[in-house]
Design a protein around this motif. Structure first.
Motif, PDB file in Angstrom:
ATOM      1  N   UNK A   1      25.129  22.386  20.892  1.00 37.20           N
ATOM      2  CA  UNK A   1      24.773  23.469  21.953  1.00 37.20           C
ATOM      3  C   UNK A   1      23.857  24.355  21.371  1.00 37.20           C
ATOM      4  N   UNK A   2      24.175  24.920  20.313  1.00 36.78           N
ATOM      5  CA  UNK A   2      23.281  25.894  19.666  1.00 36.78           C
ATOM      6  C   UNK A   2      22.137  25.282  19.314  1.00 36.78           C
ATOM      7  N   UNK A   3      21.975  24.288  18.697  1.00 38.10           N
ATOM      8  CA  UNK A   3      20.801  23.310  18.151  1.00 38.10           C
ATOM      9  C   UNK A   3      19.819  23.243  19.569  1.00 38.10           C
ATOM     10  N   UNK A   4      20.442  22.661  20.643  1.00 32.81           N
ATOM     11  CA  UNK A   4      19.656  22.454  21.946  1.00 32.81           C
ATOM     12  C   UNK A   4      18.965  23.707  22.385  1.00 32.81           C
ATOM     13  N   UNK A   5      19.782  24.890  22.321  1.00 30.10           N
ATOM     14  CA  UNK A   5      19.242  26.123  22.645  1.00 30.10           C
ATOM     15  C   UNK A   5      17.876  26.504  21.927  1.00 30.10           C
ATOM     16  N   UNK A   6      18.070  26.367  20.556  1.00 26.02           N
ATOM     17  CA  UNK A   6      16.961  26.817  19.923  1.00 26.02           C
ATOM     18  C   UNK A   6      15.711  25.838  20.112  1.00 26.02           C
ATOM     19  N   UNK A   7      15.998  24.472  20.148  1.00 27.31           N
ATOM     20  CA  UNK A   7      14.944  23.520  20.228  1.00 27.31           C
ATOM     21  C   UNK A   7      14.138  24.130  21.837  1.00 27.31           C
ATOM     22  N   UNK A   8      15.125  24.357  23.008  1.00 30.21           N
ATOM     23  CA  UNK A   8      14.428  24.750  24.088  1.00 30.21           C
ATOM     24  C   UNK A   8      13.243  26.087  23.787  1.00 30.21           C
ATOM     25  N   UNK A   9      13.916  26.994  22.832  1.00 26.53           N
ATOM     26  CA  UNK A   9      13.268  28.138  22.659  1.00 26.53           C
ATOM     27  C   UNK A   9      11.730  27.988  21.992  1.00 26.53           C
ATOM     28  N   UNK A  10      11.843  26.934  21.202  1.00 27.37           N
ATOM     29  CA  UNK A  10      10.649  26.572  20.480  1.00 27.37           C
ATOM     30  C   UNK A  10       9.970  25.531  21.078  1.00 27.37           C
ATOM     31  N   UNK A  11      10.475  25.035  21.999  1.00 25.49           N
ATOM     32  CA  UNK A  11       9.498  23.855  22.752  1.00 25.49           C
ATOM     33  C   UNK A  11       9.388  22.544  22.187  1.00 25.49           C
ATOM     34  N   UNK A  12      10.589  22.354  21.567  1.00 24.05           N
ATOM     35  CA  UNK A  12      10.624  21.175  20.920  1.00 24.05           C
ATOM     36  C   UNK A  12      11.551  20.060  21.602  1.00 24.05           C
ATOM     37  N   UNK A  13      11.194  18.815  21.983  1.00 25.40           N
ATOM     38  CA  UNK A  13      12.113  17.885  22.680  1.00 25.40           C
ATOM     39  C   UNK A  13      12.629  16.981  21.491  1.00 25.40           C
TER      40      UNK A  13
END
Length: 101
Positions: free
Chosen positions: A19-31
Motif C-alpha cells: 500500500x505504501x509503495x502504491x501511494x508513492x507510485x501515485x504521487x510520482x505518476x508511475x503506473x
C-alpha cells in the motif's frame, strides 16, 4: 505497466508495504501493479512479473524463488531497514531501478 511481486511469509506486513509503495507510485505518476504473495504461491505469477522482492523474513528462501522465476527477472531481498520502517518510497524506487537495469 510494470509488475512488482513482493514475496513474504504470510502477507500481513508485506500488504502494508504494498500500500505504501502504491501511494508513492501515485504521487510520482508511475503506473505499476504491486502485489504480495507467500513463497508457496509465487510460482503462479513468476512468468508475469518484472521484478521480485523478498521480505527479509524469507531471505533464506531466495534460492527456491530463483528456481521458479525467469532468469532475466531481477530478484532481491528488501533492505531490512526499509522493510521495518515501511519505506514504500525507498522500496518502490529500488524496484524500478532493478527493472531499468
Amino acid at each position: 505497466m510494470k509488475k512488482i511481486l513482493l514475496v513474504c511469509a504470510a502477507g500481513m506486513s508485506t500488504s502494508l508495504l504494498v500500500n505504501k509503495m502504491k501511494e508513492h507510485a501515485n504521487e510520482i505518476g508511475t503506473e505499476v501493479e504491486i502485489f504480495a504473495l507467500p513463497v508457496s504461491e509465487c510460482s503462479s505469477v513468476a512468468d508475469e512479473v518484472d521484478v521480485v522482492l523478498l521480505g527479509p523474513q524469507v531471505r533464506y528462501q531466495k534460492a527456491q524463488v530463483e528456481k521458479v522465476v525467469k532468469k532475466e527477472t531481477p530478484i532481491e531481498v528488501i533492505d531490512m531497514r526499509d522493510y521495518g520502517t515501511m519505506n514504500g518510497k525507498g522500496v518502490l524506487e529500488r524496484a524500478l531501478k532493478l527493472i531499468a537495469n
